[in-house]
Design an enzyme around this catalytic site. Structure first.
Site, PDB file in Angstrom:
ATOM      1  CG  HIS A  38      -1.990  -0.977   1.242  1.00 12.08           C
ATOM      2  ND1 HIS A  38      -2.681  -1.319   2.383  1.00 12.08           N
ATOM      3  CD2 HIS A  38      -2.519  -1.723   0.241  1.00 12.08           C
ATOM      4  CE1 HIS A  38      -3.593  -2.242   2.087  1.00 12.08           C
ATOM      5  NE2 HIS A  38      -3.499  -2.508   0.796  1.00 12.08           N
ATOM      6  CD  GLU A  39       4.303   4.897  -1.742  1.00  9.52           C
ATOM      7  OE1 GLU A  39       5.313   4.241  -1.494  1.00  9.52           O
ATOM      8  OE2 GLU A  39       3.977   5.944  -1.105  1.00  9.52           O
ATOM      9  CD  GLU A  85      12.526   3.045   3.631  1.00 13.18           C
ATOM     10  OE1 GLU A  85      13.186   2.746   2.642  1.00 13.18           O
ATOM     11  OE2 GLU A  85      11.556   3.845   3.573  1.00 13.18           O
ATOM     12  CD  GLU A 130       8.876   5.744   2.006  1.00 13.57           C
ATOM     13  OE1 GLU A 130       7.733   5.262   1.982  1.00 13.57           O
ATOM     14  OE2 GLU A 130       9.850   5.206   1.467  1.00 13.57           O
ATOM     15  CD  GLU A 188      14.310   2.134  -0.682  1.00 12.17           C
ATOM     16  OE1 GLU A 188      13.623   1.113  -0.591  1.00 12.17           O
ATOM     17  OE2 GLU A 188      13.842   3.279  -0.596  1.00 12.17           O
TER      18      GLU A 188
HETATM   19  C1  NOJ Z   1       9.992   3.747  -1.171  1.00 12.49           C
HETATM   20  C2  NOJ Z   1      10.163   2.458  -0.441  1.00 12.49           C
HETATM   21  O1  NOJ Z   1      11.182   2.561   0.513  1.00 12.49           O
HETATM   22  C3  NOJ Z   1      10.468   1.390  -1.454  1.00 12.49           C
HETATM   23  O2  NOJ Z   1      10.759   0.176  -0.792  1.00 12.49           O
HETATM   24  C4  NOJ Z   1       9.314   1.256  -2.398  1.00 12.49           C
HETATM   25  O3  NOJ Z   1       9.634   0.327  -3.395  1.00 12.49           O
HETATM   26  C5  NOJ Z   1       8.986   2.604  -3.049  1.00 12.49           C
HETATM   27  N1  NOJ Z   1       8.877   3.631  -2.074  1.00 12.49           N
HETATM   28  C6  NOJ Z   1       7.671   2.548  -3.809  1.00 12.49           C
HETATM   29  O4  NOJ Z   1       6.616   2.446  -2.918  1.00 12.49           O
HETATM   30 CA    CA Z   2      12.181   4.707   1.418  1.00 10.42          CA
END
Ligand code: NOJ
Ligand code: CA
Length: 695
Positions: free
Chosen positions: A396-397, A484, A466, A490
């Site tokens: 869920h972004e 995170e 975030e 990443e």
């Molecule tokens: C930032 C997140 O840290 C990452 O893991 C994710 O793939 C991207 N946002 C997209 O939601």
């Molecule tokens: Ca991030």
């Protein structure tokens, strides 16, 4: 569970102006003194083994309309408590935790207004926690805090491991300087992401790690951040004093509270041994016990995912790009892999509509969290996963639109239940909507907590990206597996990345608050596979990627690389398959922030031990005593180590695997390459006949 609880309470009434109160830790190592200044300012100081490490420091607030709530106080009353209890976490680094401290509550009364404020100190052998309590009272019912004036007067130019103060992000790499050299003027250079709201040139974030005077290790953070903004620290370089700077809300106030109310705990860990800070359970102990009565559905776990391929440019989240990653066929490939290798979950990002439009705008309704792209057959995939004994992990972004997420949460979680999914990775990339609120402000802090509570009602576990940095709330909400809130692996995929020392600093900073979804396990370390011009790379050796599964505790671990990169190195991948995510025992053996960390852990409910060792850019050797093993018991030891010629820069993927039989009386020599690591598995041998020879 309370196998043993000991309480002793005393109360004293006072009306003496300026009477100092002292409270010492159970061993007597730590002593806190509280008094009021001639101006009636509440003050505290602290000594460790007789050494004054917190000089007299002010306490108090400024409320709305310049209402000073930090002067004109007298100590009206105090009470003390001795506490000793042992409790069992649902999951964690250890299977039981002792919580023992001496408490002092100081009841203050502001003489000019008659208003009351309590300060509650808990003094442990490894640090201090203190919080403010605002008792219910007629002339302080609901109120606004503009400023918290808590000070940490260090009085010494410590070495600090710091990131710039910021209301919206913690995805910075660390600077190591003396306090006098702290300068976040160009916070830009500490992180590439656009979502930055730096606070001030001398502001830093917590957990803040300090080393220096008298060989002390000090960590300043907070515990149980529930209904309050996160705290930043502002340095006064003349006196080496930090003062709290609370994250403001959209109109510039810090917090809105109604009495009775409490603040989070301000925490100060202290020791003359660095490993004591890593072994400390103080922050967990200051959080409330679990609010989830039946936690049998909560499962520490490992996952793979359609994820790294988006970060390294093999595919994309959005369909319009023409290289959509989250297709039915690609997801099946990952489900097959997870099933074959014993992983619990498959994370799929970019499965739902909206990714064409998700970033860099103020649109509120980009995602509805239930509508898949047409090339992603959610229904078929959930059935396929079920047949294979694997679960899909939901993504869920929110793209910062937290209000939109709250609106959709029930339908989204109901869909998850229907699809047999019980773990969600949330994300808050971008500016927060409601406009003007910050990721670390009170509104968002409450949002993250609402998500945990609602998810628990649907028996869903959460991995938040975030969010505000964690403060031990996973004790209260054990469905909060990880988050995170720092610069994860990443960043190596698409930026200058994380320097080799990064993973030796995180255990002393970000991880003090709770587990991180760091996403280790990258095997292909140079990242030019999909873009030959790319200079991006992971700044570690392959063995350090393995060691991170042990040195970074998390009940949620991802094998983050592309599955084809694991197929290419099945012998090294075996460690990721074997390593547990939940532990009976953890012993940090050797550590120095910014240099190295060595930890041994025993898998939950087993006699299998694992050792993880990581170093910074310097090659190192460690002699590790195995005295934690059972005497007389033979063990098979398997060492995944950097090859003799490995180096994070020139030869990062070179590794050697060695196995031999060993007893507890032995010690082990671990050799780590520059930017390297070592991962060790120690398994008891039950059938002695099988022992070919002892080394
Ligand atoms: C930032 C997140 O840290 C990452 O893991 C994710 O793939 C991207 N946002 C997209 O939601
Ligand atoms: Ca991030």
């Amino acid at each position: 569970m309370k196998p043993f609880l000991f309480l002793l309470l005393t109360t004293c009434l006072l009306s003496l102006f300026g009477t100092a109160q002292k409270v010492s830790s159970p061993s007597g190592n730590l002593v806190v003194t509280v008094d009021v200044s001639p101006k009636g300012e509440p003050m505290y100081s602290a000594t460790y083994k007789g050494h004054l490490f917190i000089n007299r420091s002010k306490l108090g607030f400024r409320l709305k309309n310049q209402d000073v709530f930090s002067e004109q106080f007298i100590i009206r009353q105090f009470d003390t408590l001795m506490y000793d209890e042992t409790w069992k976490p649902v999951w964690g680094e250890v299977n039981q935790i002792r919580n023992t401290y001496h408490q002092l509550r100081v009841v203050l009364e502001q003489q000019t207004t008659g208003r009351r404020l309590n300060v509650l100190f808990r003094v442990f052998d490894d640090g201090i926690g203190f919080r403010y309590e605002f008792p219910e009272q007629p002339n302080l019912r609901h109120f606004i805090i503009d400023e918290e004036r808590t000070q940490f007067h260090l009085g010494h130019n410590y070495k600090a491991f710091w990131i710039p103060g910021d209301y919206d992000t913690n995805e910075y790499y660390y600077a190591t300087t003396t306090l006098s050299e702290i300068d976040a003027t160009n916070a830009e250079s500490f992180s590439e992401i656009s979502l930055k709201t730096p606070v001030a040139p001398h502001a830093v974030q917590t957990p803040l790690m300090l080393t220096g005077s008298k060989g002390l290790y000090i960590n300043i953070h907070e515990a149980a951040l529930v209904n309050y903004p996160a705290m930043q620290l502002l340095l006064d370089k003349k006196t080496y004093t930090f003062q709290t700077k609370l994250t403001p809300d959209a109109v510039g106030h810090a917090a809105f509270l109604q009495t009775p109310a409490v603040t989070p705990w301000r925490t100060i860990l202290v020791s003359d041994r660095a490993v004591d800070l890593l072994n400390s359970k103080l922050i967990l102990n200051l959080n409330e016990p679990s609010k989830i009565p039946d936690s049998t559905w909560i499962r520490p776990q490992k996952m793979v995912g359609l994820w790294w391929e988006m970060h390294v440019g093999k595919s994309s989240w959005d369909k319009a790009s023409g290289k959509h990653g989250a297709t039915t066929a690609n997801t099946k490939r990952y489900i097959d892999f997870a099933s074959e290798h014993g992983f619990d979950g498959v994370l799929v990002e970019g499965w739902n509509r909206g990714w064409e439009d998700w970033y860099g705008n103020w649109k509120e309704d980009v995602f509805d969290f239930v509508t898949p792209y047409p090339d992603y057959d959610l229904d078929a995939l959930h059935r396929y996963a079920q047949q294979k004994g694997v679960r899909l992990v939901m993504h869920h972004e929110t793209s910062g639109a937290a209000t939109n997420y709250e609106f959709h949460m029930d339908t989204a979680y109901r869909l998850m239940q229907k699809m047999n999914m019980n773990l969600v990775k949330t994300g808050y990339v971008g500016r927060v909507i409601p406009r003007g609120e910050h990721h670390d402000g009170q509104w968002m802090v409450k949002h993250y907590n609402r998500v945990l509570e609602k998810a628990a009602r649907y028996q869903i576990m959460v991995d938040a990206h975030e969010p505000v940095r964690p403060t031990g709330l996973h004790r209260t909400w054990p469905n909060f597996l990880a988050c995170e809130a720092a610069r994860g692996n990443e960043f190596n995929a698409w930026s200058v990345g994380n320097p080799p020392e990064h993973e030796t600093i995180l255990p002393f900073t970000r991880l003090i608050g709770g587990p991180m979804d760091y996403t280790p396990g990258i095997f292909r370390l140079k990242l030019d596979q999909f873009d030959p011009a790319s200079v991006n790379r992971v700044h570690t050796t392959l063995c350090k990627q393995l060691a991170l599964y042990v040195t970074f505790h998390s009940p949620l671990q991802m094998a983050a690389d592309l599955i084809e990169n694991y197929d290419a190195k099945p012998d090294a991948f075996q460690f990721i398959k074997d390593v547990p995510v939940d532990w009976d025992e953890s012993r940090y053996l050797m550590a120095e922030p910014g240099d190295y960390v060595v930890v041994a852990r025993k898998g939950k409910g087993t006699d299998h031990w694992y050792i993880g060792a990581v170093t910074d850019e310097n090659a190192r050797s460690f002699k590790v005593s195995l005295d934690f093993l059972k005497p007389g018991q033979p063990y098979l030891i398997k060492i995944y180590r950097d090859a003799d010629d490995a180096h994070w820069q020139d030869n990062p993927e070179a590794y050697t695997i060695e196995s031999f039989v060993i007893h507890s009386r032995r010690s082990l020599n671990l050799r780590l390459a520059a930017g390297g690591g070592c991962a060790v598995q120690i398994t008891p041998i039950v059938n002695r006949k099988k022992i070919a020879k002892e080394e």
